[in-house]
Design an enzyme around this catalytic site. Structure first.
Site, PDB file in Angstrom:
ATOM      1  N   GLU A 105       0.837  -1.204   0.000  1.00 49.32           N
ATOM      2  CA  GLU A 105       0.000   0.000   0.000  1.00 49.32           C
ATOM      3  C   GLU A 105       0.867   1.247   0.000  1.00 49.32           C
ATOM      4  O   GLU A 105       2.076   1.192   0.237  1.00 49.32           O
ATOM      5  CB  GLU A 105      -0.915   0.002   1.221  1.00 49.32           C
ATOM      6  N   LYS A 116      -4.745  -2.629  13.874  1.00 54.77           N
ATOM      7  CA  LYS A 116      -4.107  -1.506  14.567  1.00 54.77           C
ATOM      8  C   LYS A 116      -4.650  -1.410  15.993  1.00 54.77           C
ATOM      9  O   LYS A 116      -5.851  -1.450  16.226  1.00 54.77           O
ATOM     10  CB  LYS A 116      -4.358  -0.199  13.817  1.00 54.77           C
TER      11      LYS A 116
END
Length: 307
Positions: free
Chosen positions: A28, A162
Site C-alpha cells: 500500500e 491496529k
C-alpha cells in the site's frame, strides 16, 4: 493468469512477473504518505521493496498518480508520495473521484486490495489492518478494509489490527464476513505494536506453505473474499500491551478534544503515538513492516508454486 484491468498501469517488472506466474507482493501507499513522517517513510518503502526482492518475489507498490492507478512505482514516484502534502488518502469510495480528477492518491488497505485484485495479485503486505473503531456502537465508524476483506480475493499479511481500534469487535466482524483469520506462529491474535491482544487467534498456521494452502483451498472452493494473516511483531521490537495501552488512551483523549474523526482519525492517532513514545512506536512500526514483507514474499512464492 487473469489479464490486468486495462485502466491500470503496470511497471515492466510487475507485468513480466504476472505474465510468467512469478510471485508478486502488493504494497500500500498510505503508509508512505500518511502513516510515517518524511524521510523515514520513503526510506522504509525503498527498504521493504528490497526485502521482497531479496526474498525472491517482485514488489508492487500501488498508488494513483495523475488519475492513473499504478501497480509498481519508480523511486521518483515513492519520493513524491512521501513528500507531497497534497497526496490524498484514497479508499475504495474515493477511487472514482481521484481517477476522474486526475489527482494523486495514496491507497489504503481497502483500495490497495481492490487494485491488486484487478491486476491479478493475490498477496498484499501492510503494517496493520483497519477495523472497528472504539466507540463504534455510537459512531458506526468501521474501516472499509473489513468489507473489502469480505469480498476481494487477496491475502493480507499484517501485524494484526491496529491497536488504536477495538480488536475484539473487529474479529467479530471478520467472522461475520466469513474471512479466515490466521495467526502466524501464535495462539493469540497480535495487536500491531504488541504480540498479545488478549484475544485468542481464530486459527493458527506455522508456515508460509500452510497459508498458501488455505488461500488456494478458499478460492478453489469458490468462496469469495480475502484471508487475514496476522504476523506478530518480532519480540525484540514490540512495545508491551500494558505500556502501549495507556499511550493509546492518551492519544484517543487528545483526538476527542480536537474533534478529529473520520478518515483523519488514524493518521492523527499514529502520529500522536509517535510523539508520546518519543519515536519508539515508529521504530516498532518499521520493524513489523520488515517482518511482514519477509513473510509475504515467502507466502507469494509458495502460492505461485501451487498455481
Amino acid at each position: 493468469m487473469t489479464a490486468p484491468h486495462p485502466l491500470l498501469t503496470l511497471t515492466d517488472e510487475v507485468a513480466d512477473a504476472l505474465r510468467d506466474g512469478a510471485p508478486v507482493v502488493a504494497l500500500e501507499s498510505t503508509i508512505i504518505s500518511h502513516g510515517m513522517p518524511y524521510p523515514q517513510n520513503v526510506a522504509m518503502a525503498t527498504e521493504v521493496e528490497g526485502i521482497i526482492r531479496a526474498a525472491g518475489a517482485v514488489p508492487a507498490t500501488i498508488a494513483v498518480l495523475e488519475g492513473r492507478p499504478r501497480i509498481g512505482l519508480t523511486a521518483d514516484d515513492l519520493e513524491l508520495l512521501a513528500s507531497d502534502e497534497d497526496v490524498a488518502k484514497v479508499s475504495v469510495r474515493d477511487l472514482p473521484f481521484v481517477v476522474a480528477r486526475r489527482s494523486h492518491g495514496a491507497t489504503t488497505v481497502a483500495a490497495t486490495m481492490r487494485l491488486a485484485a484487478l491486476a491479478g495479485i493475490r498477496v498484499f503486505v501492510t503494517g496493520g489492518l483497519g477495523g472497528v473503531h472504539r466507540g463504534a456502537q455510537q459512531s458506526f465508524d468501521e474501516s472499509a478494509d473489513l468489507t473489502e476483506l469480505g469480498s476481494t480475493d487477496v491475502a493480507v499479511i499484517s501485524a494484526g489490527v491496529k491497536s488504536i481500534l477495538d480488536i475484539g469487535l473487529t474479529l467479530e466482524r471478520l467472522e461475520t464476513l466469513g474471512v479466515p483469520v490466521l495467526a502466524y506462529g501464535s495462539d493469540e491474535f497480535p495487536s500491531f505494536y504488541s504480540r498479545s491482544s488478549g484475544h485468542a487467534a481464530p486459527m493458527r498456521v506455522d508456515s508460509a506453505a500452510e497459508v498458501a494452502a488455505v488461500m488456494a483451498a478458499k478460492w478453489d472452493l469458490g468462496i469469495a473474499g480475502g484471508v487475514v494473516v496476522a504476523n506478530p511483531i518480532p519480540e525484540a521490537d514490540e512495545i508491551p500491551a500494558d505500556e502501549i495501552g495507556g499511550i493509546i488512551e492518551q492519544a484517543l483523549a487528545d483526538m476527542a478534544a480536537r474533534g478529529i474523526h473520520g478518515n483523519e482519525a488514524t493518521p492523527y492517532l499514529l502520529g500522536r503515538i509517535v510523539e508520546i513514545t518519543g519515536g519508539a512506536s515508529l521504530t516498532a512500526n518499521i520493524a513489523l513492516v520488515r517482518a511482514n514483507a519477509r513473510l509475504g514474499a515467502s507466502i507469494a512464492r509458495e502460492y505461485a508454486g501451487l498455481r
